[in-house]
Design a protein around this motif. Structure first.
Motif, mmCIF file in Angstrom:
data_model
loop_
_atom_site.group_PDB
_atom_site.id
_atom_site.type_symbol
_atom_site.label_atom_id
_atom_site.label_comp_id
_atom_site.label_asym_id
_atom_site.label_seq_id
_atom_site.Cartn_x
_atom_site.Cartn_y
_atom_site.Cartn_z
ATOM 1 N N UNK B 55 0.823 -1.215 0.000
ATOM 2 C CA UNK B 55 0.000 0.000 0.000
ATOM 3 C C UNK B 55 0.856 1.264 0.000
ATOM 4 N N UNK B 58 1.447 2.555 -3.368
ATOM 5 C CA UNK B 58 0.296 2.790 -4.239
ATOM 6 C C UNK B 58 0.098 4.290 -4.476
ATOM 7 N N UNK B 59 1.066 4.858 -5.170
ATOM 8 C CA UNK B 59 1.013 6.272 -5.545
ATOM 9 C C UNK B 59 1.106 6.338 -7.058
ATOM 10 N N UNK B 60 0.191 7.083 -7.669
ATOM 11 C CA UNK B 60 0.131 7.111 -9.133
ATOM 12 C C UNK B 60 1.455 7.563 -9.740
ATOM 13 N N UNK B 61 2.156 8.449 -9.055
ATOM 14 C CA UNK B 61 3.389 8.999 -9.645
ATOM 15 C C UNK B 61 4.473 7.928 -9.836
#
Lengths: 315, 78
Positions: B55, B58-61
């Motif tokens: 988790x 879980x960063x779009x970048x």
């Protein structure tokens, strides 16, 4: 023991359809609908306050339960958009209900706030007797109605929801709950006070969806495992109404029947902390008789805060 | 199959497009991945490469370009 006795809700009268937003944010109405599942949302008037909306939901809930405000042992009010930080809307709502000594607690948490309220109420009911849980939001004052604010402007609406939790009676018993917080991801979704004391929501939508798609099914499964249930056992899933596509993703991840997920996004939009209880009230009003299967509540939002709560029909 | 080709295969599957974006081309700005396709993309990477993406990642970048995805997976699998 703690029971869910009644729900209530209030939506402001002004309807804002996608067509009205489209020109402001530079997005086609059809795209807004397909991306969110939302066709219209309600906006409060300039004179409205978060506490005022909460008061309407509170009164609707108490009327349904046939309970006088004086019989309440406590009021909890979740809001991420209240005009004033301290005191928040809870004390004003209590005052408007004619209460001058009943304890209240503000929960300054947006989307997950009313779920946290239900969990806290379940614990406090034995001491307080009857706990009124509220979620009240004027999110339309937190968004940027311009192309730069498109991602959040298309989602949010205003409203309030309420739930009366009672230590002794109700149509469903709160059997279990699980809450989580992960502050390491707080920056992806936050409401901050900007210039002129105006609240402004900031959202990295892609990261929020990534996180929510994992965390919501996982916490619901935690409850299933602890309580010997499977995804097919609940008759109803009441989720924070964030985005219809997200709710369908959760259904797919759980392998639960989609039709058991109550959705009112199309008419109400995402009303943040209010959405769970507005959906619950609309669902409960749509029922013929008392529920005969477990009910799952779940929410996810700024914090990050997320969780789930299991209620089972009362004997 | 080399790592880059396997990443591209997953991208093409979840986007439904036979594309070959530039190494540093944003997969979001180019319209290849929306929020929900990104979720499928990340799940697809986990399955294809046998890794668990926690988790905290879980960063779009972290998944915005092929180069970033390549570097992330290299760090995970070394």
């Amino acid at each position: 023991m703690a029971y869910i006795r009644a729900f209530g809700s209030y939506l402001p009268s002004r309807r804002v359809r996608n067509e009205e937003l489209a020109t402001l944010v530079g997005a086609a109405p059809e795209w807004i609908l397909s991306a969110t599942g939302i066709e219209e949302r309600r906006y409060a008037s300039a004179e409205d306050t978060v506490a005022g909306l909460g008061l309407q939901a509170a009164q609707a809930c108490l009327n349904k339960a046939g309970v006088a405000a004086e019989e309440l042992g406590m009021i909890l009010c979740a809001s991420g958009s209240s005009e004033r930080f301290c005191p928040g809307p809870a004390s004003q709502i209590a005052a408007e209900l004619g209460l001058s000594a009943t304890p209240v607690l503000d929960i300054p948490v947006a989307s997950c706030g009313s779920l946290i309220g239900l969990a806290v109420a379940a614990q406090l009911a034995a001491h307080a007797g009857r706990v009124l849980v509220l979620g009240a939001e004027i999110m339309s004052r937190c968004i940027d109605l311009s192309p730069e604010g498109k991602d959040t402007a298309i989602l949010f609406g205003d409203g309030a929801g309420a739930c009366l939790v009672d230590a002794n009676t109700g149509f469903a018993r709160i059997a279990d709950f699980q809450l989580h917080t992960d502050g390491t991801a707080a920056e992806i979704l936050k409401i901050e006070q900007g210039r002129n004391h105006q609240n402004r929501i900031h959202m990295d939508g892609r990261s929020v969806i990534l996180q929510a798609c994992r965390k919501i099914p996982r916490v619901i499964n935690e409850l299933f495992e602890r309580n010997g249930l499977t995804a097919g056992d609940p008759g109803t899933y009441l989720l924070h109404q964030a985005n219809q596509n997200l709710i369908m993703r959760v259904a797919a991840a759980l392998q639960a029947p989609e039709e058991r997920f109550f959705i009112n996004l199309r008419r109400c939009g995402n009303t943040s902390s209010a959405s769970l209880l507005i959906a619950a009230d609309e669902w409960h009003r749509s029922q013929n008789g008392t529920p005969s299967a477990p009910i799952v509540f779940s929410a996810f939002g700024a914090g990050l805060n997320w969780g789930a709560l299991l209620a089972v029909p009362s004997p | 199959m080399e790592q880059h080709a396997r990443i591209l295969k997953i991208l093409q599957r979840v986007s439904g497009k036979q594309v070959n974006p530039g190494q540093n081309e944003s997969l979001f700005a180019s319209g290849l991945l929306d929020s929900f396709a990104l979720t499928d993309f990340v799940s697809g990477l986990e399955e294809e490469f046998g890794v668990t993406i926690p988790d905290s990642d879980l960063s779009a970048r972290k998944f915005d370009t092929i180069v970033k995805v390549d570097a992330y997976l290299s760090a995970k699998t070394k």
